[in-house]
Enzyme design. Sequence first.
Site, short mmCIF file in Angstrom:
data_model
loop_
_atom_site.label_atom_id
_atom_site.label_comp_id
_atom_site.label_asym_id
_atom_site.label_seq_id
_atom_site.Cartn_x
_atom_site.Cartn_y
_atom_site.Cartn_z
N TYR A 143 -25.63 43.23 46.22
CA TYR A 143 -25.79 44.08 47.38
C TYR A 143 -26.63 43.79 48.24
O TYR A 143 -27.00 44.26 49.40
CB TYR A 143 -26.01 45.55 46.48
CG TYR A 143 -24.96 46.26 46.02
CD1 TYR A 143 -23.48 45.66 45.77
CD2 TYR A 143 -25.08 47.42 45.17
CE1 TYR A 143 -22.76 46.12 45.04
CE2 TYR A 143 -24.03 47.98 44.63
CZ TYR A 143 -22.75 47.46 44.50
OH TYR A 143 -21.64 47.76 43.84
N LYS A 194 -21.27 37.87 33.43
CA LYS A 194 -19.80 37.07 33.71
C LYS A 194 -20.41 35.73 33.45
O LYS A 194 -20.12 34.97 34.23
CB LYS A 194 -19.32 37.48 34.88
CG LYS A 194 -17.97 36.90 35.07
CD LYS A 194 -16.86 37.74 34.22
CE LYS A 194 -15.51 37.07 34.56
NZ LYS A 194 -14.47 37.56 33.52
N ASP A 226 -15.75 42.16 31.77
CA ASP A 226 -14.47 42.56 31.56
C ASP A 226 -14.31 43.19 30.22
O ASP A 226 -13.76 44.29 30.04
CB ASP A 226 -13.28 41.61 31.91
CG ASP A 226 -13.76 40.15 31.30
OD1 ASP A 226 -15.07 39.97 30.93
OD2 ASP A 226 -13.13 39.25 31.37
N ASP A 250 -23.24 49.37 38.58
CA ASP A 250 -22.62 50.25 39.57
C ASP A 250 -21.23 50.75 38.78
O ASP A 250 -20.83 52.08 38.74
CB ASP A 250 -22.42 49.68 40.79
CG ASP A 250 -21.98 50.79 41.75
OD1 ASP A 250 -21.97 51.88 41.52
OD2 ASP A 250 -21.77 50.42 43.01
N ASP A 254 -20.26 54.23 36.12
CA ASP A 254 -19.44 55.17 36.55
C ASP A 254 -18.14 55.32 35.25
O ASP A 254 -17.84 56.50 34.99
CB ASP A 254 -18.72 54.90 37.81
CG ASP A 254 -19.35 55.56 38.87
OD1 ASP A 254 -20.54 55.73 39.02
OD2 ASP A 254 -18.86 55.26 40.08
#
Length: 362
Positions: A143, A194, A226, A250, A254
Amino acid sequence: MTQNYRITLLPGDGIGPEIMAVAVDVLNVVGKQFDLQFDFQEALIGGAAIDATGEPLPAATLETCRNSDAVLLAAIGGYKWDTLPSHQRPEAGLLGLRAGLGLFANLRPAKILPQLIDASTLKKEVVEGVDIMVVRELTGGIYFGKPKGIFATETGEKRGVNTMVYTESEIDRIGRVAFEAARKRGGKLCSVDKANVLEVSQLWRDRITKLSVEYPDIELSHLYVDNAAMQLLRAPKQFDTIVTGNLFGDILSDAAAMLTGSIGMLPSASLGASGPGVFEPVHGSAPDIAGQDKANPLAQVLSAAMMLRYGLNQPAAADKIEQAVFQVLEQGDRTGDIISPGKNLLGCRAMGEALIHALEEK
Ligand code: NAD
């Protein structure tokens, strides 16, 4: 002796002002009960700030936040500002606030409340007892990494670029927050990355593993993002504390949020090395229900409780608010997002009144 606190309120957009009003009423009641005096200063952020000043985070807002003991934020954003260039959009205000206050650690609890177990879309036996803390890195990663932007290539085709970047010190400081959080909880930390594809994740895994030597009491594991997403839905009880970077955090926070059945129930805390923290619900500004008295104010109220606990060191007042939330749920009060058959449907304001009643009863 009365304790005085300067609290900056950032109601923002959409349902923000509705849920903030409930949180302020709740804080005023517990303030009286625990001899705490809150000096509330309201400031502009997000779309409301864009409309008033042209900027999503006016300098005056950041200054007010810096001069306070804690910041209580509701939510920003809405359809009206969606077409502005990215640096002028409401989200830029939020990112600027986090960067401006040096808030690098975002703590997002996702705990299943027994009264809301049926609100989860997952089977009862899968979610019962889930109690997860996602520790998300907040001021680094993709970001903020540079280069970023949309550039024209030689052929005239446009090319969009973002850069995922973490330095060793950035990884170490979020790692420490996470190991410490795990120590106060169930003693298990899962680091999500990852590393099978991304070099930045290889460095992340390497540093977190090195750091674990300082925390021999914490059981460290690693998962690829994943797999972590799958495991969160398949067997969420295996998780205690999760640490991950900005983008993965992020998304995963959620997903963890939805285990609980409603994003309208989840608070969060964003902390820096020193200075005021920002306490805010995980959900956004819910423009689809704004102004209709339908919003669930409980995530905002629980964010105020987190502010008392982590920002102002007033755990007894925080407990009192959490007990009031527990009680209104126990007596069957529900907003539309968490309603189930046989429960009482309340609007945002009525839920606030039920909370005040619960607080004053005891
Ligand atoms: P959202 O969280 O605002 O809404 C998602 C869904 O959940 C909607 O159906 C909404 O009605 C519902 N919902 C959210 N909070 C609720 C509450 N308290 N009570 C009842 N229902 C609730 O996410 P979105 O729709 O993706 O985004 C809407 C706007 O919010 C966008 O402009 C986005 O950029 C912004 N946003 C802001 C934040 C923030 O301020 N931290 C976070 C996420 C999104």
